[in-house]
Design an enzyme around this catalytic site. Sequence first.
Site: not given
Length: 162
Positions: A89, A112
Amino acid sequence: MDIKDLKLVKGALEKGKPATMTFFDDVDWWSCDRFVEELEYIENYVQPSEIRILINSAGGNVVEGMKVFAKILDCKIPTITQVAGIAASMGSIIWAAGQKLYMADYSIVMIHNPWMGADMDDPNNQQIIEAFKKQLTTVYCKRFGFSEDKVKEIMDGKEGCD
């Protein structure tokens, strides 16, 4: 700050010699402020030949992570970022800031779409998510040379997978 107060440094610090720092934490206010403060100290007072940043982070806050990204990118000392476990992330964004990027053969980078723990159907939250998505897409495109379509494909993941 004094050199004895540095918590994120591995090994000795000497002017003109390589320095190693760690970012082994969630991307939140405390960890990012601490990291930026120590990086600025090393950059301005120690002045090593290069700064290697080892990353093992599950990610976290976009705003705080962008602060670290911008500081590494703006560093006057050459920076090397290396995934030493996982850069998930926002950890992947911090990794992307280095002038040279490395991964251990056992490391993972996870990319993501951003999300919020708040009501995702709220139009205000949707606008925030879209702004963050554009920001992260820009970073991945510029730093990795991917097209926007490729980044979207990676960030969206496979159908039915989280």
